[in-house]
Design an enzyme around this catalytic site. Structure first.
Site, short mmCIF file in Angstrom:
data_model
loop_
_atom_site.label_atom_id
_atom_site.label_comp_id
_atom_site.label_asym_id
_atom_site.label_seq_id
_atom_site.Cartn_x
_atom_site.Cartn_y
_atom_site.Cartn_z
N THR A 175 17.33 12.17 3.41
CA THR A 175 18.03 10.90 3.19
C THR A 175 18.20 10.18 4.52
OG1 THR A 175 20.12 12.14 3.21
CG2 THR A 175 19.18 11.58 1.04
N ASN A 233 27.16 4.53 8.36
CA ASN A 233 28.01 4.75 7.19
C ASN A 233 28.67 3.48 6.70
OD1 ASN A 233 28.21 7.79 6.51
ND2 ASN A 233 28.13 7.71 8.73
N GLU A 251 23.85 11.67 12.49
CA GLU A 251 23.92 10.22 12.30
C GLU A 251 24.38 9.50 13.57
OE1 GLU A 251 24.41 9.94 7.49
OE2 GLU A 251 26.23 9.79 8.67
N THR A 289 24.89 -0.70 1.30
CA THR A 289 24.64 -2.13 1.29
C THR A 289 23.33 -2.50 1.98
OG1 THR A 289 25.93 -2.35 3.35
CG2 THR A 289 27.10 -2.67 1.26
N LYS A 312 17.72 19.60 4.86
CA LYS A 312 18.11 18.22 5.12
C LYS A 312 19.61 18.14 5.31
CE LYS A 312 19.71 15.41 2.72
NZ LYS A 312 21.11 14.88 2.51
N THR A 342 27.16 19.67 4.34
CA THR A 342 26.47 18.78 3.43
C THR A 342 24.99 18.90 3.69
OG1 THR A 342 28.22 17.19 3.55
CG2 THR A 342 26.13 16.39 2.78
#
Length: 413
Positions: free
Chosen positions: A165, A408, A287, A413, A191, A202
Site C-alpha cells: 500500500t 496520512n 511513512e 483524499t 508489507k 500493522t
C-alpha cells in the site's frame, strides 16, 4: 543491497541470501494482478499456493477488538495448521464493513479455493488498505481467477507488489539454510509502513519454506519469532484491524525438523533473523521516516519495563527528536516517568549510543556535541535502566517527521 543490514540482527552461520529474491521454495507458486481495486491501477490481488498435500502452517493475527472480516473469517473457517493457499488484496482493508464485509471475505475464501484448486478450509484471506469502505467482491473474484492462470514459482515478484500500500520499498527475502539433514529454503514477503504498534504490527507477512515441520513445531517456532519481531515494532502506536502473519511449510526438501533437534534450533534461528529484519524494515519505511530507533529497557519489574519501553517508542517528542538528530534525553526520562507514575524519585539510568547521560535520575557529565554526532546515523539506540534486575525488553521504532503527516493527511483524499 544485502537483506540483512541492521546491526541489531545477528545472521546465523549457514544462512545465505539468494539473488534474486524471487525464487520460491519447492512446492510454491504465486501470482499478482491488477483488478481495479487501487485507484492507481497497480497490482492489488495476489494468490500464494502450496502444491504439497502434506503442507503444515501457522498463523498469527491482530489483537484488535475491531478485527476486520478477513481476519475473522480466516480464524473461524480455516485450518490454520494446514493452509495451502493465501488470497490477498490491497487497496481496501474490508474493515468496519459489518455483515457485508463478512460475506465478501467468505466469498473471497471460496474464490481463492476455486483458483487454487483446494478446499475452502485450506485458504486464508487477507486484505489491506483503507478502512470503512465496502470491498467490491467482483473485482477480487476476477483478480483471483486471473491469478490462477498466472501461478508460477517466479510469480512472487508480482505477488509482492500486489500486497503493498504506502510502502516505499519491497520487504522480501529468499534464504538458503544449511541444516544437519540438508539444505532448506525460506522466502518471505511483507508489507507495512504505517499504523504500526507492538501487539502486533500493522502488516501482512507471508513466509514459505520447503522444510518439513510438524504443525506443532511450525506453530511454536513461528509464535516465538513473531514475538521477537513484529510484536516489537512501532511507527505510530496505532494497532491495525488486519494484521496477519502466516508460515507455510511444503516439506518437499525432504529435510525433516524433529522437535528439540539441532535442525529445529538452527531453522528457528534463521527464521528469527528473517522476521526481525523484516520488522525493522517496516519501521525503516515508517511513512517518511529518516531514522530507526531501538529502546532497550532493563529492570526488576516486568510490567514497568514493558510500559517504559513502549512509552519511549511511542512518544512523539522522542520520535521528533530522533528525526532531527537531537539527542534530547530529557524527552526519554519524561516518557519513562509518564509510564511509571507515582514512583518519584525514580532512579532512571539512560545511555544513548553507549554514552551515559543520566544516572539514578540525574544528569552526568557528557559531551553534547559528541553525542549529537553519535545520533546522526540511520540507527539510534537508547538504553534505559530501572531499579532491579531480571527483566529486559526492546522496541524498534521509527522517528516522526513532516512526511508522515502529509501521507496520512492525504491518505483518503
Amino acid at each position: 543491497m544485502s537483506f540483512f543490514r541492521s546491526r541489531w540482527v545477528q545472521v546465523p552461520d549457514g544462512v545465505r541470501e539468494l539473488d534474486p529474491a524471487g525464487v520460491l521454495p519447492a512446492g510454491f507458486r504465486a501470482a499478482g494482478v491488477a483488478a481495479g481495486i487501487k485507484p492507481s491501477g497497480g497490482l492489488d490481488v495476489g494468490l500464494m499456493v502450496c502444491d504439497s498435500s502434506e503442507v503444515t502452517s501457522a498463523a498469527r493475527f491482530t489483537r484488535s477488538g475491531a478485527a476486520a472480516p478477513p481476519v475473522l473469517v480466516t480464524r473461524e473457517r480455516s485450518r490454520l495448521d494446514g493452509l495451502r493457499a493465501i488470497a490477498v488484496n490491497s487497496g481496501n482493508a474490508n474493515a468496519a464493513t459489518g455483515q457485508q464485509g463478512l460475506d465478501e471475505a467468505a466469498r473471497m475464501q471460496g474464490a481463492g479455493a476455486m483458483a487454487a484448486g483446494v478446499s475452502e478450509e485450506q485458504v486464508a484471506v487477507c486484505s489491506t488498505g483503507v478502512i470503512g469502505v465496502p470491498l467490491d467482491g467482483r473485482k477480487v473474484l476476477s483478480g483471483l481467477l486471473e491469478c490462477a492462470k498466472q501461478l508460477r514459482p517466479e510469480g512472487v515478484d508480482d505477488f509482492q507488489r500486489a500486497i503493498m500500500t504506502t510502502d516505499a520499498f519491497e520487504k522480501r527475502a529468499a534464504l538458503e539454510v544449511d541444516l544437519p539433514g540438508g539444505t532448506v529454503r525460506i522466502t518471505a514477503q511483507c508489507k507495512g509502513a504505517g499504523m504500526i504498534q507492538p501487539s502486533f504490527a500493522t502488516m501482512l507477512c507471508f513466509v514459505q519454506t520447503d522444510a518439513a515441520l510438524s504443525a506443532e513445531t511450525a506453530d511454536l517456532l513461528f509464535g516465538v519469532c513473531v514475538k521477537r519481531s513484529f510484536d516489537r515494532v512501532s511507527v505510530d502506536g496505532q494497532l491495525s484491524t488486519n494484521d496477519t502473519a502466516i508460515l507455510q511449510c511444503s516439506g518437499l526438501s525432504g529435510v525433516k525438523l524433529e522437535p528439540e533437534s539441532e535442525s529445529e534450533i538452527r531453522f528457528g534461528e534463521a527464521l528469527d533473523a528473517l522476521l526481525r529484519q523484516l520488522a525493522i524494515d517496516i519501521v525503516r519505511d515508517g511513512e517518511g521516516a529518516r531514522r530507526v530507533g531501538r529502546v532497550v529497557v532493563r529492570g526488576g519489574n516486568g510490567p514497568n519495563v514493558e510500559r517504559a519501553a513502549r512509552a519511549v517508542a511511542n512518544s512523539p517528542l522522542v520520535k521528533t527528536a530522533i528525526y532531527g538528530g537531537d539527542p534530547n534525553w530529557g524527552r526519554v526520562i519524561q516518557a519513562v516517568g509518564m509510564a511509571i507514575p507515582d514512583s518519584a524519585p525514580l532512579p532512571v539510568d539512560i545511555a544513548i549510543e553507549g554514552a551515559q547521560v543520566c544516572v539514578a535520575g540525574q544528569v552526568v557529565d557528557h559531551d553534547p556535541e559528541k553525542l549529537a554526532r553519535a545520533v546522526d546515523r540511520d540507527e539510534v539506540e537508547i538504553v534505559v535502566g530501572l531499579p532491579g534486575d531480571g527483566f529486559e525488553t526492546e522496541v524498534f521504532f521509527s522517528d516522526l517527521g513532516y512526511e508522515y503527516v502529509r501521507i496520512n493527511a492525504e491518505y483518503t483524499t
